[in-house]
Design an enzyme around this catalytic site. Structure first.
Site, short mmCIF file in Angstrom:
data_model
loop_
_atom_site.label_atom_id
_atom_site.label_comp_id
_atom_site.label_asym_id
_atom_site.label_seq_id
_atom_site.Cartn_x
_atom_site.Cartn_y
_atom_site.Cartn_z
CE LYS A 1 -16.82 -7.30 14.46
NZ LYS A 1 -16.47 -8.02 13.22
CB SER B 1 -15.32 6.40 -9.47
OG SER B 1 -14.71 5.74 -8.39
#
Length: 261
Positions: A136, A84
């Site tokens: 949110k 990665s």
């Protein structure tokens, strides 16, 4: 005069807490690695399972900028793993060498977590969340997953994945020896298969390779040696620092464990 090679260690999770790799913590070491005049090369000693794509990109770009400015070749040497973001860093080099048992690849983006909706219901917990902004509390683990929120996360992941793929194309180019669909699906491989796929350039270790390339008298200068615990780090730490260190260590261990390390 004997050839000089600076070695920059890039070991650990990228962007992960106080122990993690970031441009902020590494910038001075990167500059120091490229500082000597007449450098034969800068070697990257990499042992990282990945982490933050942003920090991976910032570190790699800084290395490339100094390599171009100083006209110095960069050689990457993989220890246990360059997966990665760790592979993102390896691709900052002009050539990648790995051990036959090194783990390479994992070119993808992952987001993992837990859902606790059943648990709080079983415990009879009444959770109250108040937000200003409809999104949110997106992907709140204490709420049932919403398809639209998952789709939004996947779009972000796709954007990051494309940036990762573009970096590999830029740095590895024609050396890749398999279709992108195979290389860029998040899989990882050991050294020999990575060589066959074109993800690395050769099998070997750092000292042998540097001596073979620059001669037996090559001077190998380690810029940022691993830190020992030290008396100052064993005493004088508040409880918060100790707790943070333990959490960082466990988190790092868990990420390495994914690759059998």
């Amino acid at each position: 005069m004997s050839p000089l090679v600076s070695v920059l260690r890039l070991s650990g999770v990228i962007g992960g807490g106080r122990r993690g790799l970031s441009l902020e913590t590494l910038e001075g070491h990167i500059a120091e690695a490229f500082a000597p005049s007449g450098l034969a090369a800068v070697a990257l000693s990499i042992n990282s399972p990945g982490g933050s794509p942003v920090q991976s990109a910032l570190i790699a770009r800084r290395i490339r900028a100094l390599a171009a400015e100083k006209s110095v070749p960069v050689l990457a040497f993989v220890e246990d793993v360059a997966a990665s973001g760790g592979y993102w860093l390896a691709c900052a080099a002009d050539e990648i060498t790995a051990h036959g048992c090194s783990i390479i690849g994992s070119i993808g983006v992952v987001s993992a977590g837990f859902g606790f909706t059943g648990l709080i219901e079983k415990l009879g917990v009444d959770r109250r969340v108040h937000t200003s902004g409809a999104s949110k509390s997106m992907l709140d683990p204490f709420q049932v997953e919403k398809p639209a929120e998952v789709a939004h996360l996947q779009s972000l992941q796709a954007e990051m994945h494309e940036a990762f793929k573009q970096w590999i194309r830029e740095r590895r180019g024609g050396r890749l020896a398999a279709p992108e669909a195979e290389l860029f699906d998040g899989a990882f491989w050991a050294g020999q298969q990575s060589l066959t796929l074109g993800l690395i350039d050769r099998l070997g270790d750092m000292r042998s390779t540097l001596r073979e390339r620059f001669g037996e008298n090559v001077i190998i200068r380690l810029v940022n040696p691993p830190r020992g615990p030290g008396l100052g780090r064993l005493i004088g730490l508040d409880a918060g620092s100790i707790t943070d260190g333990v959490i960082d260590s466990l988190s790092e261990r868990a990420i390495f464990a994914r690759f059998g390390m």
